[in-house]
Design an enzyme around this catalytic site. Structure first.
Site, PDB file in Angstrom:
ATOM      1  N   ASN A 148       0.864  -1.181   0.000  1.00 47.17           N
ATOM      2  CA  ASN A 148       0.000   0.000   0.000  1.00 47.17           C
ATOM      3  C   ASN A 148       0.901   1.232   0.000  1.00 47.17           C
ATOM      4  O   ASN A 148       1.487   1.561   1.025  1.00 47.17           O
ATOM      5  CB  ASN A 148      -0.892  -0.053   1.254  1.00 47.17           C
ATOM      6  CG  ASN A 148      -1.719   1.201   1.435  1.00 47.17           C
ATOM      7  OD1 ASN A 148      -1.791   2.047   0.542  1.00 47.17           O
ATOM      8  ND2 ASN A 148      -2.348   1.324   2.600  1.00 47.17           N
ATOM      9  N   TRP A 149       0.983   1.863  -1.145  1.00 46.43           N
ATOM     10  CA  TRP A 149       1.908   3.004  -1.264  1.00 46.43           C
ATOM     11  C   TRP A 149       1.333   4.293  -0.689  1.00 46.43           C
ATOM     12  O   TRP A 149       1.988   5.326  -0.687  1.00 46.43           O
ATOM     13  CB  TRP A 149       2.325   3.196  -2.731  1.00 46.43           C
ATOM     14  CG  TRP A 149       3.270   2.140  -3.238  1.00 46.43           C
ATOM     15  CD1 TRP A 149       3.772   1.078  -2.520  1.00 46.43           C
ATOM     16  CD2 TRP A 149       3.836   2.033  -4.551  1.00 46.43           C
ATOM     17  NE1 TRP A 149       4.607   0.328  -3.313  1.00 46.43           N
ATOM     18  CE2 TRP A 149       4.666   0.889  -4.567  1.00 46.43           C
ATOM     19  CE3 TRP A 149       3.713   2.786  -5.714  1.00 46.43           C
ATOM     20  CZ2 TRP A 149       5.375   0.494  -5.702  1.00 46.43           C
ATOM     21  CZ3 TRP A 149       4.422   2.388  -6.852  1.00 46.43           C
ATOM     22  CH2 TRP A 149       5.238   1.261  -6.838  1.00 46.43           C
ATOM     23  N   LYS A 150       0.083   4.262  -0.264  1.00 49.18           N
ATOM     24  CA  LYS A 150      -0.556   5.445   0.333  1.00 49.18           C
ATOM     25  C   LYS A 150      -0.334   6.678  -0.548  1.00 49.18           C
ATOM     26  O   LYS A 150      -0.242   6.552  -1.767  1.00 49.18           O
ATOM     27  CB  LYS A 150      -0.047   5.638   1.764  1.00 49.18           C
ATOM     28  CG  LYS A 150      -0.202   4.363   2.599  1.00 49.18           C
ATOM     29  CD  LYS A 150      -0.024   4.567   4.064  1.00 49.18           C
ATOM     30  CE  LYS A 150      -0.229   3.230   4.774  1.00 49.18           C
ATOM     31  NZ  LYS A 150      -0.145   3.350   6.230  1.00 49.18           N
ATOM     32  N   HIS A 196      -9.643   1.353   4.678  1.00 47.27           N
ATOM     33  CA  HIS A 196      -8.384   1.464   5.427  1.00 47.27           C
ATOM     34  C   HIS A 196      -8.613   2.363   6.647  1.00 47.27           C
ATOM     35  O   HIS A 196      -9.386   3.321   6.581  1.00 47.27           O
ATOM     36  CB  HIS A 196      -7.292   2.041   4.519  1.00 47.27           C
ATOM     37  CG  HIS A 196      -5.933   1.973   5.135  1.00 47.27           C
ATOM     38  ND1 HIS A 196      -5.508   2.884   6.075  1.00 47.27           N
ATOM     39  CD2 HIS A 196      -4.927   1.085   4.981  1.00 47.27           C
ATOM     40  CE1 HIS A 196      -4.279   2.552   6.461  1.00 47.27           C
ATOM     41  NE2 HIS A 196      -3.907   1.454   5.804  1.00 47.27           N
ATOM     42  N   GLU A 231      -6.970   4.693   7.850  1.00 49.68           N
ATOM     43  CA  GLU A 231      -6.727   6.121   7.603  1.00 49.68           C
ATOM     44  C   GLU A 231      -7.945   6.767   6.956  1.00 49.68           C
ATOM     45  O   GLU A 231      -8.238   7.931   7.205  1.00 49.68           O
ATOM     46  CB  GLU A 231      -5.466   6.287   6.734  1.00 49.68           C
ATOM     47  CG  GLU A 231      -4.207   6.012   7.553  1.00 49.68           C
ATOM     48  CD  GLU A 231      -3.032   5.479   6.738  1.00 49.68           C
ATOM     49  OE1 GLU A 231      -3.053   5.558   5.502  1.00 49.68           O
ATOM     50  OE2 GLU A 231      -2.085   4.962   7.375  1.00 49.68           O
ATOM     51  N   GLU A 250      -5.798  -5.003  10.375  1.00 49.15           N
ATOM     52  CA  GLU A 250      -4.760  -4.010  10.620  1.00 49.15           C
ATOM     53  C   GLU A 250      -5.052  -3.283  11.927  1.00 49.15           C
ATOM     54  O   GLU A 250      -5.808  -2.292  11.938  1.00 49.15           O
ATOM     55  CB  GLU A 250      -4.716  -2.987   9.480  1.00 49.15           C
ATOM     56  CG  GLU A 250      -4.399  -3.581   8.139  1.00 49.15           C
ATOM     57  CD  GLU A 250      -3.781  -2.546   7.206  1.00 49.15           C
ATOM     58  OE1 GLU A 250      -2.675  -2.797   6.721  1.00 49.15           O
ATOM     59  OE2 GLU A 250      -4.391  -1.485   7.000  1.00 49.15           O
ATOM     60  N   GLY A 282       2.195   2.013  10.881  1.00 49.93           N
ATOM     61  CA  GLY A 282       3.151   3.110  10.773  1.00 49.93           C
ATOM     62  C   GLY A 282       3.845   3.449  12.081  1.00 49.93           C
ATOM     63  O   GLY A 282       4.511   4.473  12.191  1.00 49.93           O
ATOM     64  N   SER A 298       3.073  -2.396  10.275  1.00 48.27           N
ATOM     65  CA  SER A 298       4.522  -2.522  10.459  1.00 48.27           C
ATOM     66  C   SER A 298       5.082  -3.883  10.049  1.00 48.27           C
ATOM     67  O   SER A 298       5.982  -4.410  10.702  1.00 48.27           O
ATOM     68  CB  SER A 298       4.904  -2.178  11.906  1.00 48.27           C
ATOM     69  OG  SER A 298       4.490  -0.860  12.218  1.00 48.27           O
ATOM     70  N   GLY A 341       2.688  -1.203   4.321  1.00 42.22           N
ATOM     71  CA  GLY A 341       2.763   0.220   4.002  1.00 42.22           C
ATOM     72  C   GLY A 341       4.207   0.653   3.804  1.00 42.22           C
ATOM     73  O   GLY A 341       4.797   0.459   2.738  1.00 42.22           O
ATOM     74  N   GLY A 342       4.793   1.208   4.859  1.00 43.94           N
ATOM     75  CA  GLY A 342       6.128   1.801   4.783  1.00 43.94           C
ATOM     76  C   GLY A 342       7.170   0.925   4.097  1.00 43.94           C
ATOM     77  O   GLY A 342       7.930   1.399   3.241  1.00 43.94           O
TER      78      GLY A 342
HETATM   79  P1  PGA Z   1       2.583   0.115   7.717  1.00 46.75           P
HETATM   80  O1  PGA Z   1       1.144   0.377   7.039  1.00 46.75           O
HETATM   81  O2  PGA Z   1       3.124  -1.146   7.110  1.00 46.75           O
HETATM   82  O3  PGA Z   1       3.395   1.331   7.338  1.00 46.75           O
HETATM   83  O4  PGA Z   1       2.360   0.004   9.174  1.00 46.75           O
HETATM   84  C1  PGA Z   1       0.265  -0.681   6.783  1.00 46.75           C
HETATM   85  C2  PGA Z   1      -1.009  -0.151   6.192  1.00 46.75           C
HETATM   86  O5  PGA Z   1      -1.449   0.930   6.591  1.00 46.75           O
HETATM   87  O6  PGA Z   1      -1.642  -0.787   5.304  1.00 46.75           O
END
Ligand code: PGA
Length: 251
Positions: free
Chosen positions: A9-11, A96, A98, A168, A174, A214, A235-236
């Site tokens: 997930n490149w956000k 998600h 967010e 999640e 994050g 994470s 994500g990251g």
């Molecule tokens: P993260 O994000 O790996 O940076 O914790 C995961 C996500 O939000 O899908």
């Protein structure tokens, strides 16, 4: 056997140029990854260009959101699931945390988006997960089952083929703080039980449940060793081709 899915997930990161560069770098690094589905989710503006550059590769594309609306119309700023399918993506991330937290997405909206995705022949990666306060209050399972029943009600057995659940925990996204494999396994097993009760044991056994929060090259193997963890939403650590490839090639 459930085929694992490792999704990046490149956000809201990367220009079109940066997205293409990362995708092209990733291609040879995951070319032999037949053990899992490899998915990346660039920003909307990069989807079409990345899709064209990845044609013929084993990397699949996801969008990070879609409209609740299915018909074209006067909805400024929105993008339908069919438009996502049109540019060559096969998946869409829905609900998600967010989006729930910063864009007020409700379970009702999640449900409409899931139905829109299925209608456009996309696979929906539906995110659920509790906050730290909710975990500390001991209501994590209650929160997750509420999100599942609110977001996924009204689905038929054949619709379930188009659903992937991503657990999640908000406190792990994050933050560098990963749920332990045991904590994740416990919730994944719970989610599978919810599906068994709501649909059938067969449907529950076929459902892919990804862990997100994470995920890194260092912790993916421990997570994947758990019986009910069928992949990761990353994500990251998905932003750099090398670290994402290491996660994909966890075996
Ligand atoms: P993260 O994000 O790996 O940076 O914790 C995961 C996500 O939000 O899908």
């Amino acid at each position: 056997m459930r085929k694992p899915v490792i999704a990046g997930n490149w956000k809201m990161y990367k220009t079109v140029g940066d997205s293409v560069a990362t995708a092209v770098a990733l291609k040879p690094l995951v070319a032999n990854a037949n053990h899992c589905e490899v998915v990346i989710a660039p920003v909307f503006t990069a989807l079409k260009t990345v899709a064209d550059r990845l044609e013929g590769s084993n990397i699949k594309l996801a969008a990070q959101n879609c409209s609740t609306e299915t018909a074209e119309g006067a909805h400024t700023g929105e993008i339908t699931a069919a438009m996502i399918r049109d540019v060559g993506a096969g998946y869409v991330i829905i609900g998600h945390s967010e989006r729930r937290q910063f864009y007020s997405e409700t379970d009702t909206m999640v449900r409409r988006k899931v139905q829109a995705a299925i209608g456009a022949d996309l696979t929906a990666i539906v995110c659920v997960g509790e906050s730290l306060a909710q975990r500390d209050q001991g209501i994590a399972e209650q929160v997750v089952s509420g999100q599942l029943s609110g977001g996924l009600s009204g689905l038929t057995v054949s619709d379930l083929d188009r659903i992937i659940v991503a657990y999640e925990p908000v406190w792990a996204i994050g933050t560098g703080r990963t749920a332990t494999p045991e904590q994740a396994q416990e919730m994944h097993a719970f989610i599978r039980r919810v599906f068994a009760e709501g649909h059938s044991e067969n449907a529950a056994q076929a459902l892919r449940i990804l862990y997100g929060g994470s995920v890194k090259p260092e912790n993916i193997s421990g997570l994947m060793a758990q019986p009910d963890i069928d992949g990761g939403l990353v994500g990251g650590a998905s932003l750099a081709a090398e670290s994402f490839a290491q996660i994909v090639n966890y075996k």
